[in-house]
Design a protein around this motif. Structure first.
Motif, PDB file in Angstrom:
ATOM      1  N   UNK A  33     -14.625  -0.293   4.417  1.00  0.00           N
ATOM      2  CA  UNK A  33     -13.467   0.440   3.932  1.00  0.00           C
ATOM      3  C   UNK A  33     -13.481   1.850   4.466  1.00  0.00           C
ATOM      4  N   UNK A  34     -12.571   2.645   3.950  1.00  0.00           N
ATOM      5  CA  UNK A  34     -12.503   4.009   4.453  1.00  0.00           C
ATOM      6  C   UNK A  34     -13.745   4.802   4.067  1.00  0.00           C
ATOM      7  N   UNK A  35     -14.093   5.728   4.884  1.00  0.00           N
ATOM      8  CA  UNK A  35     -15.229   6.599   4.588  1.00  0.00           C
ATOM      9  C   UNK A  35     -14.732   8.028   4.698  1.00  0.00           C
ATOM     10  N   UNK A  36     -14.912   8.827   3.736  1.00  0.00           N
ATOM     11  CA  UNK A  36     -15.521   8.542   2.442  1.00  0.00           C
ATOM     12  C   UNK A  36     -14.584   7.700   1.579  1.00  0.00           C
ATOM     13  N   UNK A  37     -15.168   6.955   0.659  1.00  0.00           N
ATOM     14  CA  UNK A  37     -14.404   6.042  -0.188  1.00  0.00           C
ATOM     15  C   UNK A  37     -13.458   6.826  -1.100  1.00  0.00           C
ATOM     16  N   UNK A  38     -12.236   6.312  -1.308  1.00  0.00           N
ATOM     17  CA  UNK A  38     -11.298   6.997  -2.198  1.00  0.00           C
ATOM     18  C   UNK A  38     -11.775   6.919  -3.642  1.00  0.00           C
ATOM     19  N   UNK A  39     -11.282   7.842  -4.456  1.00  0.00           N
ATOM     20  CA  UNK A  39     -11.596   7.762  -5.878  1.00  0.00           C
ATOM     21  C   UNK A  39     -10.556   6.864  -6.526  1.00  0.00           C
ATOM     22  N   UNK A  40     -11.010   6.043  -7.470  1.00  0.00           N
ATOM     23  CA  UNK A  40     -10.129   5.059  -8.096  1.00  0.00           C
ATOM     24  C   UNK A  40     -10.352   5.077  -9.597  1.00  0.00           C
ATOM     25  N   UNK A  41      -9.258   4.974 -10.335  1.00  0.00           N
ATOM     26  CA  UNK A  41      -9.363   4.764 -11.773  1.00  0.00           C
ATOM     27  C   UNK A  41      -8.555   3.514 -12.087  1.00  0.00           C
ATOM     28  N   UNK A  42      -9.220   2.547 -12.697  1.00  0.00           N
ATOM     29  CA  UNK A  42      -8.547   1.315 -13.104  1.00  0.00           C
ATOM     30  C   UNK A  42      -8.684   1.185 -14.609  1.00  0.00           C
ATOM     31  N   UNK A  43      -7.594   0.779 -15.264  1.00  0.00           N
ATOM     32  CA  UNK A  43      -7.628   0.684 -16.724  1.00  0.00           C
ATOM     33  C   UNK A  43      -6.543  -0.261 -17.207  1.00  0.00           C
ATOM     34  N   UNK A  44      -6.679  -0.622 -18.467  1.00  0.00           N
ATOM     35  CA  UNK A  44      -5.638  -1.379 -19.149  1.00  0.00           C
ATOM     36  C   UNK A  44      -4.894  -0.385 -20.019  1.00  0.00           C
ATOM     37  N   UNK A  45      -3.571  -0.505 -20.081  1.00  0.00           N
ATOM     38  CA  UNK A  45      -2.784   0.457 -20.844  1.00  0.00           C
ATOM     39  C   UNK A  45      -1.692  -0.247 -21.630  1.00  0.00           C
ATOM     40  N   UNK A  46      -1.155   0.446 -22.595  1.00  0.00           N
ATOM     41  CA  UNK A  46      -0.016  -0.033 -23.368  1.00  0.00           C
ATOM     42  C   UNK A  46       0.847   1.165 -23.725  1.00  0.00           C
ATOM     43  N   UNK A  47       2.130   0.947 -23.818  1.00  0.00           N
ATOM     44  CA  UNK A  47       3.041   2.006 -24.248  1.00  0.00           C
ATOM     45  C   UNK A  47       4.334   1.366 -24.722  1.00  0.00           C
ATOM     46  N   UNK A  48       5.173   2.173 -25.345  1.00  0.00           N
ATOM     47  CA  UNK A  48       6.481   1.711 -25.813  1.00  0.00           C
ATOM     48  C   UNK A  48       7.527   2.331 -24.907  1.00  0.00           C
ATOM     49  N   UNK A  49       8.392   1.484 -24.370  1.00  0.00           N
ATOM     50  CA  UNK A  49       9.401   1.959 -23.419  1.00  0.00           C
ATOM     51  C   UNK A  49      10.524   2.687 -24.154  1.00  0.00           C
ATOM     52  N   UNK A  50      11.220   3.548 -23.399  1.00  0.00           N
ATOM     53  CA  UNK A  50      12.376   4.252 -23.964  1.00  0.00           C
ATOM     54  C   UNK A  50      13.637   3.407 -23.783  1.00  0.00           C
ATOM     55  N   UNK A  51      14.792   3.999 -24.001  1.00  0.00           N
ATOM     56  CA  UNK A  51      16.059   3.273 -23.914  1.00  0.00           C
ATOM     57  C   UNK A  51      16.428   2.804 -22.521  1.00  0.00           C
ATOM     58  N   UNK A  52      15.706   3.258 -21.486  1.00  0.00           N
ATOM     59  CA  UNK A  52      15.961   2.808 -20.114  1.00  0.00           C
ATOM     60  C   UNK A  52      14.798   2.009 -19.535  1.00  0.00           C
ATOM     61  N   UNK A  53      13.806   1.685 -20.371  1.00  0.00           N
ATOM     62  CA  UNK A  53      12.676   0.884 -19.926  1.00  0.00           C
ATOM     63  C   UNK A  53      11.525   1.689 -19.337  1.00  0.00           C
ATOM     64  N   UNK A  54      11.571   3.019 -19.446  1.00  0.00           N
ATOM     65  CA  UNK A  54      10.534   3.883 -18.890  1.00  0.00           C
ATOM     66  C   UNK A  54       9.469   4.217 -19.931  1.00  0.00           C
ATOM     67  N   UNK A  55       8.249   4.423 -19.474  1.00  0.00           N
ATOM     68  CA  UNK A  55       7.221   5.042 -20.314  1.00  0.00           C
ATOM     69  C   UNK A  55       6.263   5.802 -19.411  1.00  0.00           C
TER      70      UNK A  55
END
Length: 172
Positions: A33-55
């Motif tokens: 892969x690329x050197x130097x390796x990129x920084x990565x954050x992986x996670x599970x998330x939850x949220x409540x969408x607004x009136x247009x489907x955004x969060x």
């Protein structure tokens, strides 16, 4: 060759092929892969969408992500939605997603679950290039020397003067 010998030979040949394939695969599966390796954050998330489907999602990358990949987790067949990141919403602490039931129908005021991976450029250590100082080019200035005229010194006389004049009226 008997039947048992053929079976044993086939088994041996098969085992050799599997072993050779595993060795080749093991050698080819080195992570590249690329050197130097990129920084990565992986996670599970939850949220409540607004009136247009955004969060808005808070991330811990510590910098503006270069890319964010999202994947919806739909716990039931009746809750299926597509999920995309919102163009231009990335900041050093948040990004936005939009959930849609169809291309024209947003998932409004609903809770969504998803996973994401935020990718940032590798933390680079500043490299310092040693400064090389070049001395200024030497300039030659013509040097003119004036030779003083030779000096003559007269030393005081120490011997008695000799009289070279003849007295008046004397002669001979």
């Amino acid at each position: 060759m008997g039947n048992r010998a053929r079976i044993a030979f086939a088994a041996l040949a098969g085992a050799s092929a599997v072993t050779a394939g595993a060795v080749v695969f093991a050698g080819a599966s080195a992570a590249v892969g690329p050197a130097p390796a990129p920084i990565v954050q992986a996670a599970q998330a939850t949220c409540v969408t607004d009136g247009n489907g955004f969060c808005t999602v808070t991330h811990g990358l510590g910098k503006v992500p270069e890319a964010v990949v999202v994947s919806p987790n739909t716990p039931s067949a009746f809750n299926a939605f597509t999920l995309n990141t919102v163009l231009g919403s990335y900041t050093a602490t948040t990004f936005q997603v939009r959930a849609m039931f169809t291309q024209t129908t947003p998932k409004t005021f609903g809770q969504i679950w998803f996973t994401y991976a935020a990718y940032g450029a590798a933390a680079t250590t500043p490299t310092t290039t040693p400064k090389t100082t070049t001395p200024p080019p030497e300039t030659t200035t013509p040097v003119t020397t004036t030779t003083p005229p030779p000096t003559t010194t007269t030393s005081p006389r120490t011997d008695p003067p000799t009289d070279t004049t003849t007295p008046a009226g004397g002669g001979g």
